[in-house]
Design a protein around this motif. Sequence first.
Motif, PDB file in Angstrom:
ATOM      1  N   LEU A  80       0.860  -1.173   0.000  1.00 37.26           N
ATOM      2  CA  LEU A  80       0.000   0.000   0.000  1.00 37.26           C
ATOM      3  C   LEU A  80       0.899   1.227   0.000  1.00 37.26           C
ATOM      4  O   LEU A  80       1.480   1.591   1.025  1.00 37.26           O
ATOM      5  N   LEU A  81       1.034   1.846  -1.179  1.00 37.90           N
ATOM      6  CA  LEU A  81       1.939   2.985  -1.351  1.00 37.90           C
ATOM      7  C   LEU A  81       3.353   2.553  -0.964  1.00 37.90           C
ATOM      8  O   LEU A  81       3.938   1.726  -1.634  1.00 37.90           O
ATOM      9  N   VAL A  82       3.892   3.101   0.121  1.00 37.78           N
ATOM     10  CA  VAL A  82       5.260   2.748   0.512  1.00 37.78           C
ATOM     11  C   VAL A  82       5.277   1.642   1.563  1.00 37.78           C
ATOM     12  O   VAL A  82       6.350   1.205   1.981  1.00 37.78           O
ATOM     13  N   LEU A  83       4.088   1.193   1.990  1.00 40.55           N
ATOM     14  CA  LEU A  83       4.017   0.179   3.044  1.00 40.55           C
ATOM     15  C   LEU A  83       3.884  -1.211   2.457  1.00 40.55           C
ATOM     16  O   LEU A  83       3.192  -1.417   1.453  1.00 40.55           O
ATOM     17  N   LYS A  84       4.549  -2.168   3.091  1.00 43.31           N
ATOM     18  CA  LYS A  84       4.374  -3.574   2.767  1.00 43.31           C
ATOM     19  C   LYS A  84       3.771  -4.278   3.979  1.00 43.31           C
ATOM     20  O   LYS A  84       4.315  -4.178   5.077  1.00 43.31           O
ATOM     21  N   LEU A  85       2.636  -4.918   3.746  1.00 44.66           N
ATOM     22  CA  LEU A  85       1.920  -5.568   4.836  1.00 44.66           C
ATOM     23  C   LEU A  85       1.988  -7.077   4.681  1.00 44.66           C
ATOM     24  O   LEU A  85       1.727  -7.617   3.592  1.00 44.66           O
ATOM     25  N   ASP A  86       2.302  -7.743   5.766  1.00 46.53           N
ATOM     26  CA  ASP A  86       2.327  -9.204   5.803  1.00 46.53           C
ATOM     27  C   ASP A  86       0.945  -9.688   6.234  1.00 46.53           C
ATOM     28  O   ASP A  86       0.570  -9.553   7.401  1.00 46.53           O
ATOM     29  N   LEU A  87       0.187 -10.260   5.302  1.00 47.63           N
ATOM     30  CA  LEU A  87      -1.179 -10.672   5.616  1.00 47.63           C
ATOM     31  C   LEU A  87      -1.233 -11.971   6.401  1.00 47.63           C
ATOM     32  O   LEU A  87      -2.325 -12.431   6.762  1.00 47.63           O
ATOM     33  N   LEU A  88      -0.082 -12.572   6.655  1.00 48.76           N
ATOM     34  CA  LEU A  88      -0.055 -13.705   7.575  1.00 48.76           C
ATOM     35  C   LEU A  88      -0.026 -13.225   9.022  1.00 48.76           C
ATOM     36  O   LEU A  88      -0.224 -14.021   9.939  1.00 48.76           O
ATOM     37  N   ASN A  89       0.195 -11.939   9.201  1.00 45.71           N
ATOM     38  CA  ASN A  89       0.144 -11.305  10.520  1.00 45.71           C
ATOM     39  C   ASN A  89      -1.256 -10.733  10.719  1.00 45.71           C
ATOM     40  O   ASN A  89      -1.670  -9.836   9.984  1.00 45.71           O
ATOM     41  N   PRO A  90      -2.032 -11.227  11.694  1.00 48.89           N
ATOM     42  CA  PRO A  90      -3.423 -10.774  11.853  1.00 48.89           C
ATOM     43  C   PRO A  90      -3.575  -9.273  12.043  1.00 48.89           C
ATOM     44  O   PRO A  90      -4.522  -8.676  11.519  1.00 48.89           O
ATOM     45  N   LEU A  91      -2.657  -8.648  12.776  1.00 47.37           N
ATOM     46  CA  LEU A  91      -2.776  -7.209  13.017  1.00 47.37           C
ATOM     47  C   LEU A  91      -2.549  -6.422  11.726  1.00 47.37           C
ATOM     48  O   LEU A  91      -3.288  -5.468  11.436  1.00 47.37           O
ATOM     49  N   GLN A  92      -1.567  -6.817  10.946  1.00 47.34           N
ATOM     50  CA  GLN A  92      -1.318  -6.127   9.678  1.00 47.34           C
ATOM     51  C   GLN A  92      -2.452  -6.384   8.692  1.00 47.34           C
ATOM     52  O   GLN A  92      -2.820  -5.505   7.906  1.00 47.34           O
ATOM     53  N   LYS A  93      -3.015  -7.589   8.717  1.00 45.58           N
ATOM     54  CA  LYS A  93      -4.169  -7.880   7.865  1.00 45.58           C
ATOM     55  C   LYS A  93      -5.358  -7.004   8.269  1.00 45.58           C
ATOM     56  O   LYS A  93      -6.103  -6.529   7.407  1.00 45.58           O
ATOM     57  N   TYR A  94      -5.515  -6.778   9.566  1.00 41.68           N
ATOM     58  CA  TYR A  94      -6.600  -5.922  10.039  1.00 41.68           C
ATOM     59  C   TYR A  94      -6.496  -4.537   9.412  1.00 41.68           C
ATOM     60  O   TYR A  94      -7.490  -3.995   8.908  1.00 41.68           O
ATOM     61  N   TYR A  95      -5.300  -3.956   9.432  1.00 37.35           N
ATOM     62  CA  TYR A  95      -5.150  -2.597   8.911  1.00 37.35           C
ATOM     63  C   TYR A  95      -5.256  -2.560   7.388  1.00 37.35           C
ATOM     64  O   TYR A  95      -5.622  -1.529   6.820  1.00 37.35           O
ATOM     65  N   PHE A  96      -4.967  -3.661   6.730  1.00 32.59           N
ATOM     66  CA  PHE A  96      -5.230  -3.757   5.296  1.00 32.59           C
ATOM     67  C   PHE A  96      -6.735  -3.666   5.029  1.00 32.59           C
ATOM     68  O   PHE A  96      -7.179  -2.875   4.176  1.00 32.59           O
ATOM     69  N   VAL A  97      -7.524  -4.449   5.745  1.00 32.26           N
ATOM     70  CA  VAL A  97      -8.982  -4.401   5.596  1.00 32.26           C
ATOM     71  C   VAL A  97      -9.514  -3.041   6.047  1.00 32.26           C
ATOM     72  O   VAL A  97     -10.409  -2.462   5.406  1.00 32.26           O
ATOM     73  N   PHE A  98      -8.957  -2.515   7.124  1.00 30.69           N
ATOM     74  CA  PHE A  98      -9.379  -1.223   7.666  1.00 30.69           C
ATOM     75  C   PHE A  98      -9.246  -0.107   6.631  1.00 30.69           C
ATOM     76  O   PHE A  98     -10.079   0.799   6.561  1.00 30.69           O
ATOM     77  N   THR A  99      -8.216  -0.156   5.788  1.00 26.32           N
ATOM     78  CA  THR A  99      -8.018   0.864   4.758  1.00 26.32           C
ATOM     79  C   THR A  99      -9.209   0.905   3.806  1.00 26.32           C
ATOM     80  O   THR A  99      -9.731   1.982   3.481  1.00 26.32           O
ATOM     81  N   PHE A 100      -9.664  -0.258   3.367  1.00 25.91           N
ATOM     82  CA  PHE A 100     -10.818  -0.317   2.465  1.00 25.91           C
ATOM     83  C   PHE A 100     -12.097   0.133   3.165  1.00 25.91           C
ATOM     84  O   PHE A 100     -12.932   0.819   2.568  1.00 25.91           O
ATOM     85  N   VAL A 101     -12.260  -0.268   4.414  1.00 21.28           N
ATOM     86  CA  VAL A 101     -13.461   0.109   5.161  1.00 21.28           C
ATOM     87  C   VAL A 101     -13.503   1.624   5.364  1.00 21.28           C
ATOM     88  O   VAL A 101     -14.566   2.253   5.243  1.00 21.28           O
ATOM     89  N   ALA A 102     -12.358   2.243   5.653  1.00 17.99           N
ATOM     90  CA  ALA A 102     -12.305   3.692   5.840  1.00 17.99           C
ATOM     91  C   ALA A 102     -12.722   4.420   4.565  1.00 17.99           C
ATOM     92  O   ALA A 102     -13.509   5.378   4.602  1.00 17.99           O
ATOM     93  N   VAL A 103     -12.209   3.967   3.420  1.00 24.50           N
ATOM     94  CA  VAL A 103     -12.586   4.587   2.144  1.00 24.50           C
ATOM     95  C   VAL A 103     -14.075   4.378   1.866  1.00 24.50           C
ATOM     96  O   VAL A 103     -14.778   5.293   1.412  1.00 24.50           O
ATOM     97  N   ALA A 104     -14.582   3.180   2.158  1.00 21.01           N
ATOM     98  CA  ALA A 104     -15.997   2.876   1.928  1.00 21.01           C
ATOM     99  C   ALA A 104     -16.895   3.748   2.802  1.00 21.01           C
ATOM    100  O   ALA A 104     -17.934   4.236   2.343  1.00 21.01           O
ATOM    101  N   MET A 105     -16.500   3.968   4.057  1.00 26.02           N
ATOM    102  CA  MET A 105     -17.319   4.791   4.948  1.00 26.02           C
ATOM    103  C   MET A 105     -17.285   6.255   4.534  1.00 26.02           C
ATOM    104  O   MET A 105     -18.269   6.979   4.703  1.00 26.02           O
ATOM    105  N   TRP A 106     -16.141   6.712   4.017  1.00 27.34           N
ATOM    106  CA  TRP A 106     -16.078   8.075   3.479  1.00 27.34           C
ATOM    107  C   TRP A 106     -17.024   8.201   2.284  1.00 27.34           C
ATOM    108  O   TRP A 106     -17.761   9.189   2.162  1.00 27.34           O
ATOM    109  N   LEU A 107     -16.997   7.200   1.395  1.00 25.78           N
ATOM    110  CA  LEU A 107     -17.870   7.225   0.229  1.00 25.78           C
ATOM    111  C   LEU A 107     -19.337   7.194   0.646  1.00 25.78           C
ATOM    112  O   LEU A 107     -20.173   7.925   0.081  1.00 25.78           O
ATOM    113  N   LEU A 108     -19.668   6.372   1.642  1.00 21.67           N
ATOM    114  CA  LEU A 108     -21.047   6.315   2.129  1.00 21.67           C
ATOM    115  C   LEU A 108     -21.481   7.672   2.676  1.00 21.67           C
ATOM    116  O   LEU A 108     -22.603   8.128   2.419  1.00 21.67           O
ATOM    117  N   SER A 109     -20.605   8.330   3.421  1.00 16.90           N
ATOM    118  CA  SER A 109     -20.926   9.649   3.974  1.00 16.90           C
ATOM    119  C   SER A 109     -21.207  10.651   2.854  1.00 16.90           C
ATOM    120  O   SER A 109     -22.137  11.461   2.953  1.00 16.90           O
TER     121      SER A 109
END
Length: 334
Positions: free
Chosen positions: A168-197
Amino acid sequence: MKELSMSVITPPVAASFRSWQEVFRMVAKHRVLATVVFFAIFPWLMPYQSLAINILIYGLFAVGFNLLFGYTGLLSFGHAAFLGVGAYTAGILIAQHNVPWWAAVPTAVAAGCLVALVMGLLAIRTRGIYFAMVTLALSQCVYFLVYQLPASGGENGLRGVNVPEVSLLVLKLDLLNPLQKYYFVFTFVAVAMWLLSRILASPFGGAIEAVRENEARARACGFDVERTKLLSFVLSAGFCALAGALNAIHLSSVPIETLDYATSGMVVMLCLLGGMGTYFGPFVGAALFLLIQDLASSWTEHWQLLVGGVFVFFVLFFPKGVWGTFLQKASHER
């Protein structure tokens, strides 16, 4: 003495109410920012990160359904089709065609919207329980079509949706790590909630609420009711398909039960538990449902009885849902 005690106690209490009212106004005004801040710390509030990821994904699924049910007033029993189409589209592209995740996810959203357009053109002319039954029937058609596809894996579901690492841009996320996977999903949810607003604050947001409150009056005011309902149906499916694509990446597989009618029933429950027609309510409903399921399933294999009892309790005593009831009380205090 009573008047004296009231005069002493009332000012601090009134000041406290006023301070909470100010906080409430601030959160309501900046609801996207408040949602992002809350979910940024959310995984630390949950027993484990995988549960937090599930709440994000199913909350997003319920957000999509809530756009149609809570804001437009159309009850659908077919939204599992959009969750499943999004999941299978992303899963098949990643697992069998080596398409990168950043291309598979938007393709899955587009596929969900396309299926919703076809379903909507067939269902949108009906009303009430007939609309609900038509969407249920069409959703089951999608279920059996996907079931028969060789690429879907049939009753065994789709396997091998492996996305071990994302950039994600300059970040590399390890999706085998649950916490990093959470923030990967969180990025999409944040954009979706902005769009909903943005959708809810737009003239279209006013149009769908006008249709919900009084369809005949909205038509008399010059709104194209059928087109408004169809667009709401398609946008709703887009959010659900995004949730499905994220769930496929999260699970590394797509179970056929994703498309089952029980999944459509579950999202109705999530929406009602949290509060239909509220911005944050779907996530509250998803958190309540999944937390109860997680705790009860560790005690007994009949956890559905407890979930059903809790649902009946909230329908009887909190008809506006948990978050909806909180908003109602806060608005009365103001």
